[in-house]
Design an enzyme around this catalytic site. Structure first.
Site, short mmCIF file in Angstrom:
data_model
loop_
_atom_site.label_atom_id
_atom_site.label_comp_id
_atom_site.label_asym_id
_atom_site.label_seq_id
_atom_site.Cartn_x
_atom_site.Cartn_y
_atom_site.Cartn_z
N SER A 1 -4.59 11.11 -14.17
CA SER A 1 -5.46 9.99 -13.78
C SER A 1 -5.46 9.12 -14.76
O SER A 1 -5.36 9.45 -16.11
CB SER A 1 -6.97 10.40 -13.44
N TYR B 1 -14.62 14.16 -15.43
CA TYR B 1 -13.24 14.04 -14.89
C TYR B 1 -12.37 13.63 -15.55
O TYR B 1 -11.05 14.42 -15.80
CB TYR B 1 -13.08 13.14 -13.36
#
Length: 239
Positions: free
Chosen positions: A135, A148
């Site tokens: 990501s 995250y």
């Protein structure tokens, strides 16, 4: 390079979003697929549509990982796509519940490496590959995305090391970019998430790049490393 005519891929988090889109593209390329995700009903529907095997469960569960790889048999490709956001709505680090961190790290970091450990004997023999979905939160200081992002940064580094340790296996950490998925909707809301590209865009680029690993011109395949899916935009598909 694999010498096996029929190739098999395991895709985690395959019932929706990028995982489903990757499974669709791989199926279109003729891959045998073994799919997993937590929800049985939706996963079964995707598997039936694609003619794939499936096994519902949590990739953080060691017993599920063992059953999944046993169901798959020898594989050529492992796609670690399953991820957890953790707390939703995403809190600032100042407000994080530290008790929730182990579950997020189990799914996003430990499970991909545990699956890789199980798959490596086949992948070494067959000249296979591992795709770990990363990501842009792994590298950018985005408020509320700290936990995250930290898991994805850890996965990036583990991918880098695994790629260096396993010269016969391609290990790619791939940042797909912002996508209109349920996960993004949970994080930023439906209206904002809808502005992103559908996951099929990133999936097409990723699968096109993966394909070079098993072509006569395999030297054109990206070496182990971290990539953005946009890096693969100009790769031409060969007949």
């Amino acid at each position: 390079m694999s010498t096996h005519e029929i190739r098999t891929a395991v895709v985690t988090g395959a019932s929706a979003g990028l995982g489903e889109a990757l499974a669709e593209r791989l199926a279109a390329e003729g891959w045998n697929l073994v799919l997993t995700a937590r929800g049985e009903e939706r996963l079964a529907a995707v598997a039936a549509r694609l003619g794939a095997k499936h096994l519902a469960g949590n990739v953080a569960d060691p017993a599920h990982r063992e059953r999944l790889l046993a169901l798959a048999g020898p594989i050529d490709l492992l796609v670690n796509n399953a991820s957890s956001l953790g707390e939703v709505p995403l809190p600032l680090l100042a407000d994080n519940d530290l008790r929730a961190w182990p579950d997020v790290f189990d799914v996003n970091v430990r499970a991909p490496i545990a699956l890789a450990q199980l798959a490596l004997p086949d992948l070494r023999e067959r000249g296979g590959a591992i795709v770990n979905i990363s990501s842009d939160a792994a590298t950018g200081p985005y408020p509320t995305w700290g936990v995250y992002g930290a898991t994805k940064a850890a996965l990036d580094q583990l991918s880098n090391v695994l790629g260096a340790e396993e010269p016969d296996v391609a290990v790619w950490a791939i940042d797909p970019g912002e996508m209109a998925t349920g996960m993004l909707t949970d994080a930023i809301g439906e209206e904002d998430a809808a502005q992103a590209d559908p996951p099929a865009v990133a999936a097409e680029r990723i699968v096109r790049a993966i394909g070079f690993r098993w072509r006569a011109d395999e030297n054109d395949a990206p070496p182990s490393g971290r990539y953005a899916a946009a890096d693969f935009e100009k790769i031409e598909a060969h007949e």
